[in-house]
Design an enzyme around this catalytic site. Sequence first.
Site, PDB file in Angstrom:
ATOM      1  N   ILE A  20       7.276  -9.291   8.722  1.00 56.97           N
ATOM      2  CA  ILE A  20       5.966  -8.741   8.906  1.00 56.97           C
ATOM      3  C   ILE A  20       5.153  -9.277   9.831  1.00 56.97           C
ATOM      4  O   ILE A  20       4.696 -10.654   9.543  1.00 56.97           O
ATOM      5  CB  ILE A  20       5.220  -8.570   7.268  1.00 56.97           C
ATOM      6  CG1 ILE A  20       5.994  -7.884   6.421  1.00 56.97           C
ATOM      7  CG2 ILE A  20       3.793  -7.724   7.600  1.00 56.97           C
ATOM      8  CD1 ILE A  20       6.140  -6.341   6.530  1.00 56.97           C
ATOM      9  N   LYS A  21       4.807  -8.745  10.819  1.00 60.63           N
ATOM     10  CA  LYS A  21       4.144  -9.268  12.076  1.00 60.63           C
ATOM     11  C   LYS A  21       2.646  -9.175  11.733  1.00 60.63           C
ATOM     12  O   LYS A  21       2.031  -8.038  11.656  1.00 60.63           O
ATOM     13  CB  LYS A  21       4.491  -8.799  13.386  1.00 60.63           C
ATOM     14  CG  LYS A  21       5.838  -9.368  13.804  1.00 60.63           C
ATOM     15  CD  LYS A  21       6.298  -8.491  15.109  1.00 60.63           C
ATOM     16  CE  LYS A  21       5.403  -9.087  16.093  1.00 60.63           C
ATOM     17  NZ  LYS A  21       5.870  -8.221  17.651  1.00 60.63           N
TER      18      LYS A  21
END
Length: 222
Positions: A85-86
Amino acid sequence: MQFLIDDARLDRVERALNTFPLIGVTTNPSILKVGGLTDFERDLRTIRELVGDGDLHVQVVARDTEGMLREADTIRELVGESTLIKIPTTAAGLPAMRRLKAQGARVTATAIYSTAQGLLATAAGADYLAPYVNRMYNADVDPYAVIRALRQDIDREGVPTRILAASFKNVKQVTDAAAAGAHTATIGADVLDAMLALPQVESAVDAFAADFQAAFSAPGIA
Ligand code: E4P
């Protein structure tokens, strides 16, 4: 150094995965737009199928911590719990990183333009730091000094965080990021192709084939 493709044009991603020794694919909302993707769920699943067990990095869009966490849940439900997850490295993003790590999620701290941001994201437990090489360069920030400082901090602290250098516009930026200590680089399809594009390479391979033919009267080894 390990490599990923920073692209969402499906044909380019598929070709690159079949050509280069890549460990995965990174995306952000702008990359998805340029990739011509119109159905977030369907197209993300397609990218996941192309990547298989490799790493897929997907960015949240929400600006607040709770919204980031909700979007992270959606992304992980959609394309797998191992999806990175950025999270932008902001005041809202740092608590989201810590809470995601406490849940066992994998996190990439993105939008890093400074050493200070990277140090904070490492302290928050991010798996990857994504310093934006070309964007820093455009802002008169030395991206390689930032990468060197972050690598020193990671090595000194003995933490598993890895530097995923991003935002490349040419091959020299990639090799300079490697020399500065980046563990991984995510690179668009065009710059990946440019890494092999020296004309001397093809002419050397042509000359070897011609010499083999001349020596053995055969086009290749049977
Ligand atoms: C990483 O995934 C970054 O979002 C990306 O490399 C930014 O690239 P750009 O500076 O070309 O937009």
